[in-house]
Design an enzyme around this catalytic site. Structure first.
Site, short mmCIF file in Angstrom:
data_model
loop_
_atom_site.label_atom_id
_atom_site.label_comp_id
_atom_site.label_asym_id
_atom_site.label_seq_id
_atom_site.Cartn_x
_atom_site.Cartn_y
_atom_site.Cartn_z
N ASP A 43 68.38 36.19 41.98
CA ASP A 43 67.37 37.05 42.59
C ASP A 43 66.03 36.78 41.93
OD1 ASP A 43 69.14 38.37 44.24
OD2 ASP A 43 68.64 40.37 43.50
N ASP A 45 63.87 38.84 41.18
CA ASP A 45 63.53 39.90 40.22
C ASP A 45 64.49 39.96 39.03
OD1 ASP A 45 65.72 40.75 41.66
OD2 ASP A 45 65.01 42.81 41.92
N PRO A 66 76.15 44.66 37.54
CA PRO A 66 75.84 45.65 36.51
C PRO A 66 76.24 47.08 36.90
CG PRO A 66 73.82 44.79 37.53
CD PRO A 66 74.96 43.91 37.97
N GLY A 67 76.37 47.33 38.17
CA GLY A 67 76.70 48.69 38.60
C GLY A 67 78.19 49.01 38.59
N TYR A 68 79.04 47.98 38.43
CA TYR A 68 80.47 48.22 38.61
C TYR A 68 81.34 47.71 37.47
CZ TYR A 68 78.94 49.30 43.30
OH TYR A 68 78.30 49.86 44.37
N GLU A 135 76.94 39.13 49.57
CA GLU A 135 77.62 39.52 48.32
C GLU A 135 79.10 39.82 48.59
OE1 GLU A 135 75.65 42.05 45.06
OE2 GLU A 135 76.96 43.48 46.10
C1 LIG Z 1 72.25 42.66 40.82
C2 LIG Z 1 72.43 42.20 42.20
O1 LIG Z 1 73.07 41.23 42.45
N1 LIG Z 1 71.85 42.92 43.17
C3 LIG Z 1 72.12 42.82 44.61
C4 LIG Z 1 71.61 44.09 45.21
O2 LIG Z 1 70.21 44.28 45.25
P1 LIG Z 1 68.82 44.22 44.53
O3 LIG Z 1 68.37 45.59 44.35
O4 LIG Z 1 68.83 43.32 43.36
O5 LIG Z 1 68.03 43.53 45.75
P2 LIG Z 1 66.58 42.86 45.76
O6 LIG Z 1 65.61 43.87 46.24
O7 LIG Z 1 66.32 42.17 44.47
O8 LIG Z 1 66.75 41.79 46.92
C5 LIG Z 1 67.57 40.65 46.74
C6 LIG Z 1 66.74 39.37 46.67
O9 LIG Z 1 66.41 38.95 47.98
C7 LIG Z 1 65.15 38.30 47.96
N2 LIG Z 1 64.19 39.02 48.82
C8 LIG Z 1 64.40 40.33 49.14
C9 LIG Z 1 63.52 41.00 49.95
C10 LIG Z 1 62.41 40.32 50.45
O10 LIG Z 1 61.57 40.88 51.18
N3 LIG Z 1 62.23 39.02 50.13
C11 LIG Z 1 63.10 38.36 49.32
O11 LIG Z 1 62.92 37.19 49.03
C12 LIG Z 1 64.69 38.26 46.51
O12 LIG Z 1 65.13 37.10 45.87
C13 LIG Z 1 65.41 39.47 45.94
O13 LIG Z 1 65.53 39.42 44.53
O14 LIG Z 1 72.05 44.18 46.58
C14 LIG Z 1 71.51 43.21 47.37
C15 LIG Z 1 71.98 43.45 48.76
O15 LIG Z 1 71.60 42.45 49.54
C16 LIG Z 1 71.91 41.84 46.85
O16 LIG Z 1 73.31 41.65 46.96
C17 LIG Z 1 71.45 41.73 45.40
O17 LIG Z 1 71.64 40.48 44.91
MN LIG Z 2 67.44 41.89 42.70
#
Ligand SMILES: CC(=O)N[C@H]1[C@@H](OP(=O)(O)OP(=O)(O)OC[C@H]2O[C@@H](n3ccc(=O)[nH]c3=O)[C@H](O)[C@@H]2O)O[C@H](CO)[C@H](O)[C@@H]1O
Ligand SMILES: [Mn+2]
Length: 140
Positions: A43, A45, A66-68, A135
Site C-alpha cells: 500500500d 501508505d 494488523p487487525g486480526y 484481499e
Molecule cells: C493493512 C492492509 O492491508 N489494509 C487493507 C485495508 O485498507 P487500508 O485502510 O490500508 O486501505 P487504503 O486506504 O490504504 O487503500 C489501499 C491502497 O489502495 C491504493 N489507493 C487507494 C485509494 C485511492 O484513491 N488510490 C489508491 O491508489 C493505495 O495504494 C492504498 O494504500 O483494506 C483495503 C480494502 O481494499 C485493502 O485490502 C488494504 O490493503
Molecule cells: Mn493502506
C-alpha cells in the site's frame, strides 16, 4: 531509480484496491519478467516500523493483517459465501493476511496476481464481489 506510473481512477475504492492484481500482472508481463527476481507490493501508505531485510526473500511472502493477528480463526473476515471464488469454509485457512503487503519470487507473485485477478473478474461476471475484494482472493 524510481519510476512513477499513473493508474486509472475509479468511483469505488473497492475497484481501485482490487485492480492492483491486474496492475501487478501487467507490470510483470510488460517489463519485469526475465529482469528481476523478487517483487514486493505495498500500500502506498505503508509505514515501516523496523528493519525489513533479506529474510523476507521467500517464494511467496505475506503479512499477517494488523487487525486480526490476535483473533481466533473463526473471527477472520474471509469470504464466506460459497458462490464466490474466494470462499473459505469454516476450519480452512491459517492466518488472515493483509492485502496491503505481499511479495516474493517474481514468477510466484505473477501466478498469484493472475489467479486473484481472474477469480475477482469471474466473480464480477456473476455479480459477486468478495467481502474484501483482492484481499479475500489473496487469502483464498
Ligand atoms: C493493512 C492492509 O492491508 N489494509 C487493507 C485495508 O485498507 P487500508 O485502510 O490500508 O486501505 P487504503 O486506504 O490504504 O487503500 C489501499 C491502497 O489502495 C491504493 N489507493 C487507494 C485509494 C485511492 O484513491 N488510490 C489508491 O491508489 C493505495 O495504494 C492504498 O494504500 O483494506 C483495503 C480494502 O481494499 C485493502 O485490502 C488494504 O490493503
Ligand atoms: Mn493502506
Amino acid at each position: 531509480m524510481l519510476i512513477v506510473r499513473s493508474v486509472p481512477s475509479s468511483k469505488r475504492w473497492q475497484e481501485i484496491s482490487a485492480r492492483r492484481m491486474e496492475l501487478i500482472q501487467t507490470l510483470i508481463e510488460e517489463t519485469l519478467l526475465n529482469n528481476v527476481d523478487y517483487i514486493f507490493c505495498l500500500d502506498v501508505d505503508s509505514k515501516f516500523h523496523s528493519r525489513w531485510g533479506t529474510e523476507s526473500l521467500g517464494g511467496l511472502v505475506a503479512v499477517i493483517h494488523p487487525g486480526y493477528y490476535q483473533d481466533d480463526r473463526s473471527k477472520f473476515p474471509y469470504e464466506r459465501r460459497p458462490s464466490s471464488r474466494a470462499y473459505l469454509a469454516p476450519g480452512e485457512g491459517d492466518f488472515y493476511y493483509c492485502g496491503g503487503a505481499f511479495g516474493g519470487l517474481l514468477v510466484e507473485v505473477h501466478q498469484l496476481a493472475k489467479t486473484c485477478r481472474k477469480n475477482f473478474e469471474d466473480d464480477a461476471k456473476e455479480n459477486i464481489e468478495a467481502a474484501w475484494q483482492e484481499e479475500s482472493h489473496l487469502n483464498r
